[in-house]
Design an enzyme around this catalytic site. Structure first.
Site, PDB file in Angstrom:
ATOM      1  N   ASN A 141       0.850  -1.200   0.000  1.00  0.00           N
ATOM      2  CA  ASN A 141       0.000   0.000   0.000  1.00  0.00           C
ATOM      3  C   ASN A 141       0.884   1.247   0.000  1.00  0.00           C
ATOM      4  O   ASN A 141       2.110   1.149  -0.019  1.00  0.00           O
ATOM      5  CB  ASN A 141      -0.946  -0.022   1.203  1.00  0.00           C
ATOM      6  N   LYS A 178       8.780 -17.702  -9.853  1.00  0.00           N
ATOM      7  CA  LYS A 178       8.061 -16.596 -10.500  1.00  0.00           C
ATOM      8  C   LYS A 178       6.909 -17.142 -11.343  1.00  0.00           C
ATOM      9  O   LYS A 178       7.109 -18.089 -12.127  1.00  0.00           O
ATOM     10  CB  LYS A 178       9.044 -15.824 -11.387  1.00  0.00           C
ATOM     11  N   ILE A 182      -2.706  -7.420  14.342  1.00  0.00           N
ATOM     12  CA  ILE A 182      -1.579  -7.194  15.268  1.00  0.00           C
ATOM     13  C   ILE A 182      -2.011  -6.403  16.493  1.00  0.00           C
ATOM     14  O   ILE A 182      -1.720  -6.767  17.633  1.00  0.00           O
ATOM     15  CB  ILE A 182      -0.429  -6.461  14.533  1.00  0.00           C
ATOM     16  N   LYS A 200     -13.556   1.432  15.902  1.00  0.00           N
ATOM     17  CA  LYS A 200     -12.285   0.716  16.041  1.00  0.00           C
ATOM     18  C   LYS A 200     -11.865   0.670  17.512  1.00  0.00           C
ATOM     19  O   LYS A 200     -11.401  -0.354  18.008  1.00  0.00           O
ATOM     20  CB  LYS A 200     -11.224   1.414  15.192  1.00  0.00           C
TER      21      LYS A 200
END
Ligand SMILES: Cc1cc2nc3c(=O)[nH]c(=O)nc-3n(C[C@H](O)[C@H](O)[C@H](O)COP(=O)(O)O)c2cc1C
Length: 406
Positions: free
Chosen positions: A214, A293, A314, A344
């Site tokens: 990201n 690959k 985590i 959250k």
């Protein structure tokens, strides 16, 4: 609930007021310091007296206001050297561009600059001026000079100005000034604490040469690590791949994937008083990372389907520990910031959530600036746009305050 500033009982604050529109805010600032138990004495420049009267400041501070350097009467009562010795902290708020220039050049031709020169205690400066004045090279160079000589520069904030313009130059909000100034009295808001911080992106392997990741740059996490270290903490920074330099005195553990990061966190979390999960951890990883690959058009295939499996959460794993540290999460959101952050906070049983709007490209992931909303169980607080470093300093203070009140 707002974070409460460090108790200022028996602290002596010498407040210097210079000539600017924001001088009237020095009245409120004086009251707020006194509310925390501080003894406040006032020095005003001659220009400042055009903006707010010495009588007002004398009535509020309950002491005569100091105006002149060359005054035989005051010199025999409390002259410039005594004033400098008296102070535990000198705060100039608001500080004019002119004051910055004169102090940076070592002038001692009025009471305020002379006391600042004579001071052995910390000197904090809260600039306030028109945004163009603040951004001028001369002012920025004076700011850098003063910083390099150990002065603490508080602010300025951004926003609408008295002159009608918008930008950086507003006096830092009085609440924040009280917090920041009071933090200068501590040996370090996080002295003796161990802080574990995750930062940056994770990379989830598809095959030996490809991965999913990201846009996280790691800037916010690294800035926070630097600020926590400056506040006296032993900082362990667990970082995904970034191009950033590890801040001074910070112990870095470099990882690649979410699984690596989870493992690294688990290996050090026993030591942590505070855990701050800033990393943008991939929620999913490819179920199978190919050993070789993946070849194009293998067996004539025109499409490729990858299957994903959930990564460990985590921060939730940290928060669920029986001996959990004070646990802080970051929420990168694109809408309904505070609502999502609150969810959250509750769902993951965190102590504090920092929400930032990554839909705004001026702040968030790759930017140098950020604006955040700090959400805790009994309230929230908005910190306006500022550098990730400045923001981190304020965040560290808020975390330290809340930790000490748990
Ligand atoms: C109406 C008015 C508003 C002012 N506001 C500011 C200000 O907000 N910040 C600033 O740096 N200078 C401001 N100035 C310019 C200062 O007052 C001027 O530079 C003065 O010499 C500062 O003196 P001092 O630093 O000794 O207090 C303003 C001037 C006027 C006339």
């Amino acid at each position: 609930m707002e974070p409460t500033p460090i108790n200022l009982n028996n602290r002596r604050i010498l407040l210097g007021i210079t000539g600017g529109i924001a001088a009237y805010k020095a009245a409120e600032l004086t009251r707020r310091f006194q509310d925390q138990g501080a003894d406040v004495r006032i020095i005003m420049t001659r220009s400042a007296t055009e903006f707010i009267t010495p009588l007002t400041m004398q009535a509020l501070s309950k002491h005569p206001v100091h105006l002149d350097l060359l005054n035989p009467d005051t010199e025999s009562v409390m002259g410039h050297i005594e004033l400098a010795r008296w102070a535990d902290l000198i705060l100039i708020a608001p500080a004019s561009a002119n004051f910055l220039a004169r102090f940076a050049s070592g002038h001692g031709d009025d009471l305020l600059t002379t006391v600042c020169l004579a001071a052995e205690c910390p000197v904090a400066i809260a600039p306030a001026m028109n945004q163009a004045m603040w951004s001028k090279a001369a002012t920025q160079s004076n700011r850098s000079t003063l910083l390099s000589r150990g002065a603490h520069i508080l602010g300025p904030d951004e926003g609408l100005q008295a002159c009608g313009e918008t930008g950086a130059g507003r006096l830092m909000a009085v609440d924040d000034l009280v917090l920041r100034a009071s933090a200068l009295f501590s040996t370090g808001a996080l002295q003796g604490k161990t802080v574990v911080i995750t930062a940056g992106p994770t990379r989830e392997a598809i095959d030996p040469v490809r991965y999913i990741s990201n846009h996280s740059s790691g800037k916010q996490g690294y800035a926070l690590a630097a600020a926590a270290s400056d506040a006296g903490a032993h900082v362990i920074l667990i970082s995904g791949p970034t191009h950033l330099a590890v801040p001074d005195r910070v112990t870095a553990i470099n990882v690649v994937s979410a699984l690596d990061m989870h493992e690294a966190v688990q290996s050090v979390i026993d030591q942590a008083d505070i855990f701050i999960g800033v990393a943008a951890v991939a929620d999913y990883r490819p179920t199978i990372a190919a050993n070789q690959k993946i070849k194009k058009n293998q067996d004539g295939q025109r499409s490729l389907t990858l299957e994903f499996i959930e990564n460990p959460d985590i921060i939730k794993a940290v928060a669920q520990r029986p001996d959990r540290p004070f646990t802080v999460g970051f929420a990168a959101e694109t809408e309904h910031l505070e609502t999502h952050a609150k969810q959250k906070l509750v769902n993951k049983q965190l102590d504090l959530v920092v929400a930032n709007n990554v839909a705004n490209t001026d702040i968030g992931f790759n930017a140098d600036d950020n604006a955040i909303t700090v959400v805790y169980h009994d309230g929230s607080r908005v910190l306006p746009m500022m550098s990730k470093r400045a923001l981190s300093e304020r965040l560290v203070e808020i975390i330290a305050q809340r930790l000490s009140s748990t």
